[in-house]
Write an enzyme that holds these catalytic residues in place. Structure first.
Site, PDB file in Angstrom:
ATOM      1  N   SER A   1       7.360   5.589  11.853  1.00 50.01           N
ATOM      2  CA  SER A   1       8.825   6.388  11.586  1.00 50.01           C
ATOM      3  C   SER A   1       9.283   6.235  10.254  1.00 50.01           C
ATOM      4  CB  SER A   1       9.728   6.031  12.525  1.00 50.01           C
ATOM      5  OG  SER A   1       9.362   5.948  14.104  1.00 50.01           O
TER       6      SER A   1
ATOM      7  N   ASN B   1      14.020   3.683   5.783  1.00 52.42           N
ATOM      8  CA  ASN B   1      13.138   2.467   6.072  1.00 52.42           C
ATOM      9  C   ASN B   1      11.908   3.182   6.604  1.00 52.42           C
ATOM     10  OD1 ASN B   1      12.169  -0.126   6.570  1.00 52.42           O
ATOM     11  ND2 ASN B   1      12.982   0.415   8.601  1.00 52.42           N
TER      12      ASN B   1
ATOM     13  N   SER C   1       0.929  -1.346   0.186  1.00 54.48           N
ATOM     14  CA  SER C   1      -0.162   0.015   0.068  1.00 54.48           C
ATOM     15  C   SER C   1       0.869   1.453  -0.037  1.00 54.48           C
ATOM     16  CB  SER C   1      -0.837   0.136   1.228  1.00 54.48           C
ATOM     17  OG  SER C   1      -0.471   0.294   2.571  1.00 54.48           O
TER      18      SER C   1
ATOM     19  N   LEU D   1      19.485  -3.010  13.167  1.00 50.64           N
ATOM     20  CA  LEU D   1      17.838  -2.888  13.014  1.00 50.64           C
ATOM     21  C   LEU D   1      17.212  -1.919  13.360  1.00 50.64           C
ATOM     22  CD1 LEU D   1      15.926  -5.041  11.745  1.00 50.64           C
ATOM     23  CD2 LEU D   1      15.568  -5.694  13.968  1.00 50.64           C
TER      24      LEU D   1
ATOM     25  N   ILE E   1      16.591  -8.452   6.597  1.00 49.62           N
ATOM     26  CA  ILE E   1      17.423  -7.359   7.168  1.00 49.62           C
ATOM     27  C   ILE E   1      18.437  -7.467   6.037  1.00 49.62           C
ATOM     28  CG2 ILE E   1      19.202  -6.975   8.634  1.00 49.62           C
ATOM     29  CD1 ILE E   1      17.337  -8.386  10.844  1.00 49.62           C
TER      30      ILE E   1
ATOM     31  N   GLU F   1       1.444   6.328   7.940  1.00 46.50           N
ATOM     32  CA  GLU F   1       2.813   6.029   7.023  1.00 46.50           C
ATOM     33  C   GLU F   1       2.480   6.960   5.372  1.00 46.50           C
ATOM     34  OE1 GLU F   1       4.097   1.829   8.721  1.00 46.50           O
ATOM     35  OE2 GLU F   1       2.866   1.958   7.087  1.00 46.50           O
TER      36      GLU F   1
ATOM     37  N   THR G   1      20.952   2.253   8.998  1.00 43.78           N
ATOM     38  CA  THR G   1      22.596   1.871   9.364  1.00 43.78           C
ATOM     39  C   THR G   1      22.500   0.496   9.322  1.00 43.78           C
ATOM     40  OG1 THR G   1      22.290   1.645  11.870  1.00 43.78           O
ATOM     41  CG2 THR G   1      22.636   3.815  10.718  1.00 43.78           C
TER      42      THR G   1
HETATM   43  C1  GAR Z   1       4.168  -1.034   6.698  1.00 40.57           C
HETATM   44  O1  GAR Z   1       3.526  -0.711   8.027  1.00 40.57           O
HETATM   45  C2  GAR Z   1       5.548  -0.871   7.222  1.00 40.57           C
HETATM   46  O2  GAR Z   1       5.650   0.072   8.126  1.00 40.57           O
HETATM   47  C3  GAR Z   1       5.769  -2.383   7.788  1.00 40.57           C
HETATM   48  O3  GAR Z   1       5.053  -3.211   7.010  1.00 40.57           O
HETATM   49  C4  GAR Z   1       3.980  -2.444   6.312  1.00 40.57           C
HETATM   50  C5  GAR Z   1       3.976  -2.493   4.853  1.00 40.57           C
HETATM   51  O4  GAR Z   1       2.506  -2.164   4.561  1.00 40.57           O
HETATM   52  N1  GAR Z   1       7.407  -2.477   7.820  1.00 40.57           N
HETATM   53  C6  GAR Z   1       7.938  -3.133   8.400  1.00 40.57           C
HETATM   54  O5  GAR Z   1       7.434  -3.893   9.561  1.00 40.57           O
HETATM   55  C7  GAR Z   1       9.387  -3.081   8.590  1.00 40.57           C
HETATM   56  N2  GAR Z   1      10.111  -3.595   9.679  1.00 40.57           N
HETATM   57  P1  GAR Z   1       2.557  -2.021   2.905  1.00 40.57           P
HETATM   58  O6  GAR Z   1       2.956  -3.474   2.274  1.00 40.57           O
HETATM   59  O7  GAR Z   1       0.801  -1.916   2.746  1.00 40.57           O
HETATM   60  O8  GAR Z   1       3.187  -0.916   2.287  1.00 40.57           O
END
Ligand code: GAR
Length: 210
Positions: A133, A104, A15, A141, A89, A171, A138
């Site tokens: 966020s 990220n 998304s 993680l 990772i 986001e 870096t």
């Molecule tokens: C998002 O919420 C993003 O922050 C998270 O995966 C989701 C992806 O949503 N990322 C992580 O957890 C990375 N550690 P999307 O596929 O609908 O964009």
């Protein structure tokens, strides 16, 4: 000014990828997505990329995959690498090599709740707020300097699903802003700090709810 070239790593629904594509289409982001890279061949985000006419690349993270990525990045002179729901990772060699060029998106108010299952963890905690966020990457993680955050109050009625929906909405606001600041050269990562117009950010920029 020439348009920035970006590659986007995903693992699932995409998304946020779709939201970035929409923000390119409406000219908010003056950049081009050279390729979408996924470790998951069944990611819905790959379909979104194909529908938008963007090249896709599947990586097998259980195998040697970095060489193919380096070829892609060097061939096209990539300016920015976005991890947009990428659940693997990246090796230290890779994050070191592209230091300052990888951002990220993470579904928590970093440095709280690094890693997986952030909505579940926050519900089990006594936190008052949750959020998302965007940070520079870096080799550690979810640890690089945070550029921007958006937050939401946790309600008694909240479940993982309601929190996930609200965090997604946050986001979809904060990621395009951080990307725009990067491609317009307002932000940069220097010695694990984030600078905005050459001033060090003492704390992440807070995005206020609409
Ligand atoms: C998002 O919420 C993003 O922050 C998270 O995966 C989701 C992806 O949503 N990322 C992580 O957890 C990375 N550690 P999307 O596929 O609908 O964009």
């Amino acid at each position: 000014m020439s348009r920035s070239k970006v590659i986007i790593f995903i693992s699932g629904n995409g998304s946020n990828l779709q939201n970035i594509i929409n923000n390119i289409d409406n000219d908010f982001l003056k950049m081009d997505i050279t390729a979408v890279v996924s470790n998951n061949p069944n990611a819905k985000g790959l379909v979104r990329a194909e529908e938008a006419g963007i090249e896709t690349m599947i990586i097998d993270t259980s195998n040697k995959y970095i060489d193919g990525l380096l070829t892609l990045i060097n061939t096209y002179n990539i300016d920015l690498i976005l991890l947009s729901g990428f659940m693997k990772i990246l090796p230290k060699d890779f994050t070191d090599k592209f230091y300052g060029k990888i951002m990220n998106l993470h579904p928590s108010l970093l440095p709280k709740f690094k890693g997986l299952d952030t909505h579940k963890k926050v519900l089990a905690s006594k936190e008052e707020y949750h959020g998302a966020s965007v940070h520079f990457v870096t080799s550690k993680l979810d640890d690089g300097p945070v550029i921007i955050q958006g937050k939401t109050k946790i309600l008694k009625s909240d479940s993982e699903n309601t929190l996930r929906d609200r965090v997604h909405r946050i986001e979809h606001n904060i990621f395009p802003l951080a990307i725009k600041w990067f491609i317009e050269k307002h932000i940069k990562q220097v010695k694990d700090k984030c600078f905005f117009d050459n001033e060090e950010l003492e704390c992440p920029i807070e995005h206020l709810a609409d």
